[in-house]
Design an enzyme around this catalytic site. Sequence first.
Site, PDB file in Angstrom:
ATOM      1  N   TYR A  76       0.837  -1.192   0.000  1.00 46.85           N
ATOM      2  CA  TYR A  76       0.000   0.000   0.000  1.00 46.85           C
ATOM      3  C   TYR A  76       0.873   1.244   0.000  1.00 46.85           C
ATOM      4  O   TYR A  76       1.668   1.432   0.926  1.00 46.85           O
ATOM      5  CB  TYR A  76      -0.882   0.035   1.262  1.00 46.85           C
ATOM      6  CG  TYR A  76      -1.713  -1.200   1.476  1.00 46.85           C
ATOM      7  CD1 TYR A  76      -2.541  -1.685   0.469  1.00 46.85           C
ATOM      8  CD2 TYR A  76      -1.685  -1.881   2.684  1.00 46.85           C
ATOM      9  CE1 TYR A  76      -3.311  -2.830   0.667  1.00 46.85           C
ATOM     10  CE2 TYR A  76      -2.462  -3.014   2.890  1.00 46.85           C
ATOM     11  CZ  TYR A  76      -3.264  -3.490   1.880  1.00 46.85           C
ATOM     12  OH  TYR A  76      -4.013  -4.614   2.071  1.00 46.85           O
ATOM     13  N   LYS A 129      -1.036  -8.205  -3.074  1.00 46.56           N
ATOM     14  CA  LYS A 129      -2.366  -7.685  -2.741  1.00 46.56           C
ATOM     15  C   LYS A 129      -2.289  -6.167  -2.784  1.00 46.56           C
ATOM     16  O   LYS A 129      -1.474  -5.563  -2.076  1.00 46.56           O
ATOM     17  CB  LYS A 129      -2.749  -8.150  -1.331  1.00 46.56           C
ATOM     18  CG  LYS A 129      -4.083  -7.598  -0.817  1.00 46.56           C
ATOM     19  CD  LYS A 129      -4.258  -7.952   0.666  1.00 46.56           C
ATOM     20  CE  LYS A 129      -5.570  -7.407   1.221  1.00 46.56           C
ATOM     21  NZ  LYS A 129      -5.658  -7.542   2.703  1.00 46.56           N
TER      22      LYS A 129
END
Lengths: 312, 312, 312, 312, 312
Positions: free
Chosen positions: B178, B209
Amino acid sequence: MPKISREDILVPADVMPEVREVYLDNMMAATRGTGHLMLFACDQKIEHLNKDFYGEGIDISDSDPEHLFKIGSQGICGVLAGQRGLIARYAPDYPDINYLVKMNSKTNLVKTAQCDPYSPQLYDLEAVLAMREAGCNIVGIGYTIYLGSEYEPQMMAEAGELIAEAHAEGLIVVLWIYPRGEAVTDEKAADLIAGAAGTALCLGSDFVKVNPPSPADGATSAELLKQASDASGRCGLVCAGGSATDATTFLTQLHEQIHIGGAVGNATGRNIHQRSLDEAVRLTKAISAITFGDYDVQEALDVFEGKEDFSL
Amino acid sequence: MPKISREDILVPADVMPEVREVYLDNMMAATRGTGHLMLFACDQKIEHLNKDFYGEGIDISDSDPEHLFKIGSQGICGVLAGQRGLIARYAPDYPDINYLVKMNSKTNLVKTAQCDPYSPQLYDLEAVLAMREAGCNIVGIGYTIYLGSEYEPQMMAEAGELIAEAHAEGLIVVLWIYPRGEAVTDEKAADLIAGAAGTALCLGSDFVKVNPPSPADGATSAELLKQASDASGRCGLVCAGGSATDATTFLTQLHEQIHIGGAVGNATGRNIHQRSLDEAVRLTKAISAITFGDYDVQEALDVFEGKEDFSL
Amino acid sequence: MPKISREDILVPADVMPEVREVYLDNMMAATRGTGHLMLFACDQKIEHLNKDFYGEGIDISDSDPEHLFKIGSQGICGVLAGQRGLIARYAPDYPDINYLVKMNSKTNLVKTAQCDPYSPQLYDLEAVLAMREAGCNIVGIGYTIYLGSEYEPQMMAEAGELIAEAHAEGLIVVLWIYPRGEAVTDEKAADLIAGAAGTALCLGSDFVKVNPPSPADGATSAELLKQASDASGRCGLVCAGGSATDATTFLTQLHEQIHIGGAVGNATGRNIHQRSLDEAVRLTKAISAITFGDYDVQEALDVFEGKEDFSL
Amino acid sequence: MPKISREDILVPADVMPEVREVYLDNMMAATRGTGHLMLFACDQKIEHLNKDFYGEGIDISDSDPEHLFKIGSQGICGVLAGQRGLIARYAPDYPDINYLVKMNSKTNLVKTAQCDPYSPQLYDLEAVLAMREAGCNIVGIGYTIYLGSEYEPQMMAEAGELIAEAHAEGLIVVLWIYPRGEAVTDEKAADLIAGAAGTALCLGSDFVKVNPPSPADGATSAELLKQASDASGRCGLVCAGGSATDATTFLTQLHEQIHIGGAVGNATGRNIHQRSLDEAVRLTKAISAITFGDYDVQEALDVFEGKEDFSL
Amino acid sequence: MPKISREDILVPADVMPEVREVYLDNMMAATRGTGHLMLFACDQKIEHLNKDFYGEGIDISDSDPEHLFKIGSQGICGVLAGQRGLIARYAPDYPDINYLVKMNSKTNLVKTAQCDPYSPQLYDLEAVLAMREAGCNIVGIGYTIYLGSEYEPQMMAEAGELIAEAHAEGLIVVLWIYPRGEAVTDEKAADLIAGAAGTALCLGSDFVKVNPPSPADGATSAELLKQASDASGRCGLVCAGGSATDATTFLTQLHEQIHIGGAVGNATGRNIHQRSLDEAVRLTKAISAITFGDYDVQEALDVFEGKEDFSL
């Protein structure tokens, strides 16, 4: 609170097969065969320096560190938790106490306003295992995490690694988790205490020591504690005993923490050792009567006042 | 989505020859023999503390951590991702779940405005390998990197080393990446998400992810995601499920991420575990129906609503 | 540029006797038997994220990471430099490329204005040696130092240790050295570039990649580069290819860097991979024609334009 | 300065018995059998970047790093001190020089006004020992400490550990100690230089290199240096040669440092290597004539001017 | 102060059984068979640089570091405490002194106003054990902690680990603990000194050196010291000798610290070594007369003045 058997204990998957029996021995010893925990906290000589041990309202016997071991020996405790060096110095004369080695500590000199709290690991596990190997009755280790501190990463990492190592050697683990730091506005908010409890579970601790939450929205501390004991799942939750209060209040709180809040015991220091030896010994028995023996508050008070005895 | 065979899996050059079969076993197990990933994210008890598990709109069963394992056991997931300690505590009763050990974690207490995010490694790989050796069904590890944080170097280095070690032992790896920190003005810009995906590839991860990109310039999130799935090359890309939305929206997004965006699956937590056990189990099946079974959205909704079953 | 023989190579004293032949093999392979270096830089997917690989003016084939390996395989390069994980993922299908593992990397998200640059070591050398042992054709390692950064000490120490370890195992080493940070006012001043070159020599690198100096005081970049190639002594100096320019300009600069500036080759990334496969392959051949084959600029342009071929 | 015998050397208690003869060999070699030290400082290519090696007033031959080794080989020096990599690259062609590996270095880009100085250890001792084992004539190591820097702890710790390790392997040690940092207002105060000298003794160094103190209160630099040479006790003190001055001044200062200030030699770089090879060689002989041969200034000048020769 | 026997010594549980006799030997040697400690502090050449050794009011003999060893050899001390390197350099000529290796040190250049104090560990215990193995008469180690410094965690951790390692090898340990840093407003408050003493006990030290508390509320320093000597329990407390005062005052304070304050000895540096050899030797005997021989102040003064002798 009926006794449990070894088969009732859920051994976590990080306890290596070859030390499974050691882990079970330690868990049975620390919980006196009940699965519940009564932890006598003796790590404050660093944490609070000498103010917990000498001064107004503190029995003079507490100025001698050996007082802690006399209480641990004559009273009824699950474990006596202290730093490695303290235990090393007195354990030879008090070999029957179950010792839990506190792996980190800090003084209270640097306040959170100056610097977020960090309590460093003081020795590696090898040093603790060597003492155990040399005959010292060590059943587990403890570690304090200040959740929300800017040093949370360091403490989470040290705790995470220590728990893996301790379980791999058959030792049990207790985490002290206190939210604290610039980022934490309400250290005793119920959902934050529950977050601390869940964190302990995820790190793999056997027990977690938290502060009881502040009452809020018409709910009592014990009622709100239930969120935390739910969140900790298979990690047993115990509350910190906090500063000295009268025995009735203290034992009532403890009873409610267990029977309403879902705690499996308590972790108390000052409230015990600031008293004379005799009184302190009786208080450990009163606490243990509730924790291990399922006494009600009045029965426990009778134990504290010496009207009744409690033994295991 | 036809089943793949072991020969279809590209084994990276850092998987040592002696564990090649182990790696293939783990990849086949984690992807249910499809090469696709359905990751049930159970690391939020630290990441989000207790707010994801208790409160308005959350089924009360979620307050018990065992809820996660019941879902993992009764539902259909590729892997259940959680911290080492959490898995250690419940895996003995849920031995058939494929576990992915999350190697780092942080709470959400310190906000980015105070300090750029750092999520520390909580234990070394030895601890994970020991658990595997002792019989725990661990197929891989996970690690979160906050790209653009002032602590990016620490996380890049920990991840880089862990991936090498994990592959050398036959474990698969999932990176959560992220972009976040003072330097990051738009965490969900499509080219930044693509940069995150490429970073995962270069670090050697098997899967990455990411958050789905924000729609922009008339392109949908799924369309923009294609840039990222291209950039990740031989590293499979999955999207974070995000906060709870209704099942129709959620499953539609998932279908588009795979069929338009080039994703190979998804990684979902709250959207599953905040529901009752029965509903959560059905949602895992609906997700898996799309991810593993190539169902369309309506068929998957039928699975979610119990009108149809999905099994592997 | 006549071929050299193994006897012409000066083996440094930190190459252990038992790997002397390995070092010679690697040096002969990386320099195609010429002592010169043509490095295809493929580390930008982390360094520059996705902006070097997708967007206006970039051939669409560059959005697939495999593009890099196709170029490396069909073109003529000395080494393909990339992060360990990237190489691990594609090397099994491209076994004949000479790989140079980039040991550190950072993204470009945190700018120097916010924080001086630090590019952390991402894995230890053991991980690289294991891949080599498992059959991956790794001939050397690379590391970037930002000289003048407040984190210069960390990078100098990581590089210093890695070079010793790599030489002891017979691997060659390339340092990327860029002056950068609050303290650096002119990153391309000729004397500073020369300082960077001398630093690489003192650290023991085999090659150093620097930016070409800015023209100054009526001297061209290539003329000023001579100070740096002198300063680097027995460490071969190559220039970064920089951002994309037209082939004529690019090849002219390269020729001057070698024949005026004393460079022994070049290190180019974007200028190659942002082109279509065919064009990129031809450009690698044109570069190699100058670097390895001593072609003049016009001859090299003929190679680039496909009018003439170049092979080794 | 009569020759000493091995029996005259005081072997410190941290030289392990099995390497006692190695230590004596190294001490006899480095001091040319006199107990005195003439150190040719060749670490400035990192410390001062290229400005010490190219520019006005510097002989053009100094732009080639090999110049240093030609001087070291043809001139008379006790040891040639340089970084590990520099030595590794040229030592195979200059096998007879006594090498002293400088273990740390920093560039001069970040100024003290921006950040207190820290010069990091660049490689561990293992790397140096391996080179020695492979036949490189390494007699000792060197390390720079900036006393009074906010990074003093890191440098003190690295030096302290390295000295123990080096002595345990029979290597001699030279510390460079310079007071520098925000806290240091007068880097050349006599009592501070003496403090630096005493610090070197306490860390266990064999020699310490300091800057000569500033003249003060009517006392000359050499007179004030006596305080430092007293403070360093059994650790021999040598002065840095500093920036280039004419030979007469330089040799006069050196003579006074030894005969008035109690120094046991000197450590000179720029003043030697910025000259042509022939002149530089003669200067090393003039310095050595004073340091090893007890020549007076005029005799040494005759050596420098080629009127007289000096050999050992 | 009657002699004690080996059986009177309480061996802590972290002394491994196989070195129990070594520990007893060391304790008997260091305390001259009394259980009391007279520590000659010779670590100030780093701590105070040269100002303690040269200047007005300091005997000129103190400018030679060997002065310390002459005093240690001719006088009567329990242990001579100094850095590893200092001891290594002189111990071969003074083999009978009991050496205590100071494991950390810092200069006084960076003041607390600039930066909280950190005194780094300078070498690992292996280096000390090797010296002992090679015949150097090392009986123990020392370490300084600045309690309340922002670097308290680093020092607590280094001390905590070193104590475990030292005891495991049979060495005794002395901690110097001084509250100091931005957070500390009164370094000599009696309760804070007591906190320091208790901290030493919990870390497992055998002895703790503290500053005598400031007189307060009508109580003398010695009276207030009792709180600290109580708090240190089985860890013997000694006071720092402080800056030079006349012998009468000094010996009176020492007597009171022992007989009123509960100290078991003292740790003195400057007050001894700033005197001529003869006077310094007599002062060590006077101190030892009180510490080891239970002399009163007048008798000790007679020893100091040479009217009477004291021997063990």
